[in-house]
Design a protein around this motif. Structure first.
Motif, short mmCIF file in Angstrom:
data_model
loop_
_atom_site.label_atom_id
_atom_site.label_comp_id
_atom_site.label_asym_id
_atom_site.label_seq_id
_atom_site.Cartn_x
_atom_site.Cartn_y
_atom_site.Cartn_z
N TRP A 144 0.82 -1.20 0.00
CA TRP A 144 0.00 0.00 0.00
C TRP A 144 0.86 1.25 0.00
O TRP A 144 1.94 1.28 0.58
CB TRP A 144 -0.90 0.02 1.24
CG TRP A 144 -1.94 -1.05 1.19
CD1 TRP A 144 -1.82 -2.34 1.63
CD2 TRP A 144 -3.25 -0.93 0.65
NE1 TRP A 144 -2.98 -3.04 1.40
CE2 TRP A 144 -3.88 -2.19 0.79
CE3 TRP A 144 -3.96 0.10 0.06
CZ2 TRP A 144 -5.19 -2.43 0.37
CZ3 TRP A 144 -5.25 -0.14 -0.35
CH2 TRP A 144 -5.86 -1.39 -0.20
N SER A 145 0.35 2.30 -0.65
CA SER A 145 1.01 3.61 -0.61
C SER A 145 -0.06 4.66 -0.33
O SER A 145 -1.22 4.52 -0.74
CB SER A 145 1.74 3.91 -1.91
OG SER A 145 0.83 3.93 -2.98
N THR A 146 0.33 5.70 0.39
CA THR A 146 -0.59 6.78 0.73
C THR A 146 -0.66 7.75 -0.43
O THR A 146 0.36 8.24 -0.90
CB THR A 146 -0.13 7.50 2.01
OG1 THR A 146 -0.06 6.55 3.07
CG2 THR A 146 -1.10 8.61 2.39
N PHE A 147 -1.87 8.02 -0.89
CA PHE A 147 -2.11 8.97 -1.98
C PHE A 147 -2.34 10.37 -1.42
O PHE A 147 -1.82 11.35 -1.94
CB PHE A 147 -3.31 8.52 -2.81
CG PHE A 147 -3.76 9.55 -3.81
CD1 PHE A 147 -2.97 9.87 -4.90
CD2 PHE A 147 -4.97 10.20 -3.67
CE1 PHE A 147 -3.38 10.82 -5.83
CE2 PHE A 147 -5.39 11.15 -4.58
CZ PHE A 147 -4.59 11.47 -5.66
N MET A 148 -3.13 10.47 -0.35
CA MET A 148 -3.49 11.77 0.22
C MET A 148 -3.70 11.59 1.71
O MET A 148 -4.16 10.54 2.15
CB MET A 148 -4.77 12.29 -0.42
CG MET A 148 -5.15 13.70 -0.02
SD MET A 148 -6.13 13.80 1.48
CE MET A 148 -7.76 13.64 0.86
N GLU A 149 -3.34 12.66 2.47
CA GLU A 149 -3.64 12.64 3.90
C GLU A 149 -3.85 14.06 4.39
O GLU A 149 -3.33 15.01 3.82
CB GLU A 149 -2.53 11.94 4.68
CG GLU A 149 -1.17 12.56 4.53
CD GLU A 149 -0.08 11.70 5.15
OE1 GLU A 149 -0.35 10.97 6.12
OE2 GLU A 149 1.05 11.75 4.64
N GLY A 150 -4.65 14.17 5.44
CA GLY A 150 -4.92 15.48 6.02
C GLY A 150 -5.37 15.35 7.45
O GLY A 150 -5.86 14.30 7.87
N ALA A 151 -5.21 16.42 8.22
CA ALA A 151 -5.67 16.49 9.60
C ALA A 151 -6.81 17.49 9.65
O ALA A 151 -6.61 18.68 9.47
CB ALA A 151 -4.52 16.92 10.51
N TYR A 152 -8.01 17.00 9.89
CA TYR A 152 -9.22 17.82 9.84
C TYR A 152 -9.59 18.35 11.22
O TYR A 152 -9.48 17.64 12.22
CB TYR A 152 -10.39 17.00 9.28
CG TYR A 152 -10.24 16.81 7.80
CD1 TYR A 152 -10.90 17.64 6.92
CD2 TYR A 152 -9.40 15.84 7.28
CE1 TYR A 152 -10.74 17.50 5.55
CE2 TYR A 152 -9.22 15.69 5.92
CZ TYR A 152 -9.89 16.52 5.06
OH TYR A 152 -9.72 16.38 3.72
N VAL A 153 -10.01 19.61 11.23
CA VAL A 153 -10.44 20.27 12.45
C VAL A 153 -11.83 20.85 12.20
O VAL A 153 -12.08 21.48 11.17
CB VAL A 153 -9.44 21.41 12.82
CG1 VAL A 153 -9.92 22.16 14.06
CG2 VAL A 153 -8.04 20.85 13.02
N ARG A 154 -12.72 20.64 13.19
CA ARG A 154 -14.07 21.19 13.09
C ARG A 154 -14.01 22.71 13.26
O ARG A 154 -13.34 23.20 14.16
CB ARG A 154 -14.98 20.58 14.15
CG ARG A 154 -16.44 20.94 13.96
CD ARG A 154 -17.32 20.45 15.10
NE ARG A 154 -17.05 19.11 15.55
CZ ARG A 154 -17.70 18.01 15.14
NH1 ARG A 154 -18.64 18.12 14.24
NH2 ARG A 154 -17.41 16.84 15.63
#
Length: 155
Positions: A144-154
């Motif tokens: 597996w490889s990571t395509f996209m990542e993010g840290a979401y905040v409300r």
């Protein structure tokens, strides 16, 4: 007759996705985006259809311009004991099958196989008003490889 379906604890667990969210995202180089780079992600999600589903609208900006839009419908299938995700986007992607998911601890993971390979969509809940999200791809379902990542905040 079994009566009308009712919203279960599993349905209600998805309600954590509801709200307005923003994230600094990283797009990793891949065959779909050879350069990769930073992006801004915005999600507006709401509990809908009497609590059975969470409906989500996603907008991604790169270089100050909208580069991608998506619409997701999250649910729970009590017959299969699986969370569900149906996704539609501005690339005209055809979802070959409903993504099926499991919830383990603080992590909700959806997966699917399609003609381009395998995909995983991983939500990691990090307390009130925060979650991490990653899209992972694999050609064989093993590496597996990571395509996209993010840290979401409300917001």
């Amino acid at each position: 007759m079994h009566g009308m379906p009712t919203v279960t604890d599993q349905h209600r667990k998805l309600h954590v996705l509801a709200g307005n969210w923003t994230a600094e995202e990283t797009i990793h180089p891949s065959p779909w985006d050879p350069k990769g780079g930073p992006a801004l992600g915005r999600v507006a999600a709401k509990v809908d259809l009497d609590g059975f589903f969470v409906v989500s609208d996603y907008v991604q900006e790169r270089g100050g311009k909208v580069s991608y839009r998506g619409h997701g419908v999250f649910g729970y299938d009590p017959q299969q004991g699986a969370y569900t995700l149906n996704w539609f986007d501005s690339m005209g992607s055809i979802q070959w099958e409903t993504c099926r998911g499991t919830w383990e601890g603080s992590k909700l993971t959806f997966s699917q196989k399609n003609p381009m390979g395998h995909a995983r969509y991983v939500y990691t809940f990090q307390g009130e008003g925060r979650y991490g999200f990653a899209i992972e791809h694999s050609q064989d379902g093993k590496a597996w490889s990571t395509f996209m990542e993010g840290a979401y905040v409300r917001k």
